[in-house]
Design a protein around this motif. Structure first.
Motif, PDB file in Angstrom:
ATOM      1  N   LEU A 348       0.785  -1.103   0.185  1.00 35.12           N
ATOM      2  CA  LEU A 348       0.002   0.021  -0.058  1.00 35.12           C
ATOM      3  C   LEU A 348       0.888   1.173  -0.095  1.00 35.12           C
ATOM      4  O   LEU A 348       0.499   2.545   0.119  1.00 35.12           O
ATOM      5  N   GLY A 349       2.282   1.093   0.005  1.00 30.07           N
ATOM      6  CA  GLY A 349       2.969   2.229  -0.213  1.00 30.07           C
ATOM      7  C   GLY A 349       4.303   1.671   0.454  1.00 30.07           C
ATOM      8  O   GLY A 349       4.905   0.853   0.261  1.00 30.07           O
ATOM      9  N   HIS A 370       6.328   6.716  -6.495  1.00 30.45           N
ATOM     10  CA  HIS A 370       6.044   5.516  -7.180  1.00 30.45           C
ATOM     11  C   HIS A 370       6.900   4.439  -6.423  1.00 30.45           C
ATOM     12  O   HIS A 370       7.556   4.499  -5.794  1.00 30.45           O
ATOM     13  N   ASN A 371       6.318   3.201  -6.654  1.00 28.02           N
ATOM     14  CA  ASN A 371       6.808   1.954  -6.246  1.00 28.02           C
ATOM     15  C   ASN A 371       6.533   0.761  -7.170  1.00 28.02           C
ATOM     16  O   ASN A 371       5.532   0.440  -7.662  1.00 28.02           O
ATOM     17  N   TYR A 372       7.650  -0.027  -7.420  1.00 27.92           N
ATOM     18  CA  TYR A 372       7.465  -0.939  -8.493  1.00 27.92           C
ATOM     19  C   TYR A 372       7.836  -2.376  -7.576  1.00 27.92           C
ATOM     20  O   TYR A 372       8.818  -2.480  -7.018  1.00 27.92           O
ATOM     21  N   ILE A 385      11.189  -4.332  -4.060  1.00 32.50           N
ATOM     22  CA  ILE A 385      10.203  -3.158  -4.184  1.00 32.50           C
ATOM     23  C   ILE A 385      11.107  -2.028  -4.428  1.00 32.50           C
ATOM     24  O   ILE A 385      12.085  -1.734  -3.606  1.00 32.50           O
ATOM     25  N   TYR A 386      11.111  -1.523  -5.545  1.00 31.12           N
ATOM     26  CA  TYR A 386      11.863   0.021  -5.890  1.00 31.12           C
ATOM     27  C   TYR A 386      11.071   1.171  -5.343  1.00 31.12           C
ATOM     28  O   TYR A 386       9.713   1.174  -5.885  1.00 31.12           O
ATOM     29  N   TYR A 387      11.233   1.958  -4.708  1.00 32.56           N
ATOM     30  CA  TYR A 387      10.476   3.062  -4.221  1.00 32.56           C
ATOM     31  C   TYR A 387      11.499   4.441  -4.710  1.00 32.56           C
ATOM     32  O   TYR A 387      12.681   4.662  -4.596  1.00 32.56           O
ATOM     33  N   CYS A 426      11.017   1.562 -13.655  1.00 31.55           N
ATOM     34  CA  CYS A 426      11.615   0.154 -13.028  1.00 31.55           C
ATOM     35  C   CYS A 426      11.164  -0.671 -14.317  1.00 31.55           C
ATOM     36  O   CYS A 426      10.020  -1.323 -14.278  1.00 31.55           O
ATOM     37  N   SER A 427      12.300  -0.895 -14.941  1.00 31.34           N
ATOM     38  CA  SER A 427      12.267  -2.095 -15.989  1.00 31.34           C
ATOM     39  C   SER A 427      13.711  -2.545 -16.430  1.00 31.34           C
ATOM     40  O   SER A 427      14.656  -1.705 -16.216  1.00 31.34           O
TER      41      SER A 427
END
Length: 577
Positions: A348-349, A370-372, A385-387, A426-427
């Protein structure tokens, strides 16, 4: 080894309602998703899906049919290396259809997949055009099978445009939002007016489209109200609020429950932040996740659609949680099995709830813009997770990678950040580095671009650069396992050439909805939805990305919130999980 007939039976069985609880995760039943697009010079590109249920030795035959004619096989030998084909012998200027049949060694061909039409000619047309029922544009699109035929249909929210609840940005809504449904072939199905109780902004109007009751046909879950409860200035601060379920085929309401209340929020801005997503909390059947709040108080309800009624599973809020759970919300909800128990958790964040509705962990870093979530580092166990953290970070970690199971920071930048902004990136865009590359940009005191950083998945700084502002979109488009970048009309390779396809219209979404495993780009133009698809010949084949649970739930969430491209639970380049 399964025969094509056995495979067909499996597909039929997979569409059976899960009223009697399934033994494993319920999945969509998909057809081959055949696509045929003119490439110019009389050539036609044909692509189709490989399914996870296919035998490893499955191959395919491709057929072309002229109007009133018989199907003609185009390939001399069954195609097994890719799931695409280029037809160089079609009649120019005449509409024809293309289809495929699956075949395994020592077995008869399977049935025809639904055919795709095209008219070859001198010009290329790398997109499908769906004419809208009016000259409007749209803000969001939900992608799901509304009628149970195995093909994806579309539910858009129109018109385009966004009003933010934050005081200096807010303005009265000029009109009301409408949801509109279109079949895969462009047929207009229905329109549902959200009315004046729902203001014209992303945070007032979340919706998702998915098969919630297991009957093979998707429903629409949407936030609704009643009547015209606007104040004199146009704000909606009173009146009932609901989570309403619409029948996907007709747009008619099925049932509803109360939305989490406005009570406890400091003011209008904070209470008007609403989100939705779908998660498999029990690992078997889909649940709806309803959230109110982002920047301080958070309220969450989980429920399931059973027998035409919404049944609550649990509810949670952070009112009595430690401070590390306050101000940690994001503009997106991810559903992913982060701890390997077979059940989806909720990201959720900067905090995560377990599938039971209990807090799992919080970083305390603050609100991420953003978060991936995905298999970002192929050499680490589990998901990451990337923040990009919007909250000012004097001590660093404004851009960081964390372990999805524990919240432990794997790496983070050391320099301070003021306000890491927008959707970042993020890719896997660079074959020189394993896993996903991570890009974010910070802002100056005027909220303009200050600096951008690109890291590899292990935290090594690749570049300090302006990578198309606060982040381009990404898409699997050419024949390699890296994503390409999309910004405006431009489609290009990281540190490489610009590709020939020009993208017209405003970007709305990316997803693997047609053809092989490469992705489509959906854009909005006045009176039109365009679905761009690649016509670059493939060099290998992979199962449809929509059959990856994490990717599919990301696509579902793409109908609400600030858009992020969908991620996968495995590394596409290596297949590592």
């Amino acid at each position: 080894m399964r025969t094509p007939i056995q495979l067909s039976l499996l597909v039929l069985l997979s569409a059976v309602s899960f009223a009697a609880e399934p033994a494993k995760r319920a999945r969509e039943s998909l057809d081959r998703g055949v696509i045929a697009r003119p490439m110019g010079e009389g050539k036609v590109y044909v692509g189709w899906r490989l399914l996870e249920s296919d035998p490893v030795d499955v191959a395919f035959n491709v057929y072309r049919t002229a109007v009133g004619g018989k199907a003609v096989q185009l390939n001399a030998e069954p195609i097994s290396k890719t799931t695409d084909f280029i037809d160089t012998t079609a009649t120019a200027g005449v509409e024809q259809t293309w289809s495929v049949r699956a075949v395994v060694p020592d077995a008869k061909e399977g049935p025809d997949a639904p055919a795709a039409p095209a008219t070859p000619g001198k010009e290329a047309q790398p997109y499908i055009s769906i004419k809208l029922d009016g000259q409007h544009t749209f803000q969001k699109v939900g992608i799901a099978d509304l009628d149970g035929d195995g093909r994806y249909d579309y539910v858009i929210k129109q018109p385009h445009g966004n009003i933010d609840p934050y005081g200096p940005y807010w303005k009265p809504s000029p009109s009301t939002y409408k949801l509109e449904a279109y079949r895969h072939d462009g047929k207009f199905l229905w329109r549902f007016d959200l009315g004046w109780a729902i203001e014209q902004g992303i945070w007032y109007s979340p919706y998702v489209v998915y098969d919630l009751d297991g009957d093979g046909r998707a429903e629409v879950a949407v936030k609704t109200g009643e009547g015209d409860p606007r104040d004199k200035d146009g704000r909606v601060q009173s009146g009932p609020e609901y989570l309403t379920i619409l029948d996907g085929a007709t747009g008619k309401p099925i049932t509803r429950i109360d939305w989490p209340s406005r009570e406890g929020f400091p003011d209008y801005n904070y209470s008007c932040r609403n989100q939705l997503c779908v998660a498999y909390l029990d690992g078997k059947t889909p649940s709806l996740i309803v959230e109110r709040g982002t920047y301080n108080l958070n309220k969450v309800i989980a429920c399931q659609l059973r027998g035409g009624k919404l049944v609550e599973q649990w509810r949670w809020d952070n009112a009595k949680e430690p401070k590390t759970y306050w101000g940690q919300g994001s503009h997106w909800i991810h559903a992913a099995d982060v701890d390997g128990d077979g059940c989806d958790e909720l990201i959720l964040g900067s905090f995560v709830l377990d599938h039971t509705g209990k807090p799992l962990w919080a970083t305390g870093l603050g609100h991420p813009d953003h978060n991936y979530v995905g298999k970002l580092d192929p050499d680490r166990p589990g998901l990451q997770i990337y923040y990009g953290i919007e909250t000012r970070r004097k001590d660093g970690n404004g851009m960081c990678l964390v372990d999805a199971a524990t919240g432990k920071i794997i790496w983070g930048i050391k320099e301070p950040t003021r306000h890491v902004h927008s959707y970042g990136l993020c890719s896997d865009i660079d074959p020189a580095h394993p896993g996903s590359e991570c890009y974010s940009a910070d802002t100056d005191e005027k909220k303009a671009f200050a600096f951008g950083l690109t890291h590899d998945c292990r935290g090594t700084l690749i570049a300090r650069e302006n990578l198309s502002g606060f982040g381009p979109r990404t898409v699997y488009w050419d024949a390699d396992p890296q994503r390409e970048l999309v910004s405006g009309k431009r489609l290009w390779k990281y540190k490489g050439e610009t590709l020939s396809t020009k993208i017209e219209g405003q970007f709305v979404a990316v997803a693997d909805i047609l053809g092989d495993w490469r992705e489509e780009i959906i854009t909005t133009l006045p009176g039109e939805m365009r679905i761009y698809t690649t016509t670059i010949p493939a060099t290998d084949r992979r199962p449809c990305l929509m059959q990856d649970p994490l990717y599919r739930m990301d696509v579902v969430a793409g109908a609400m919130g600030y858009y992020q491209v969908p991620m996968t639970s495995y590394d596409v380049a290596t297949g590592k999980r």
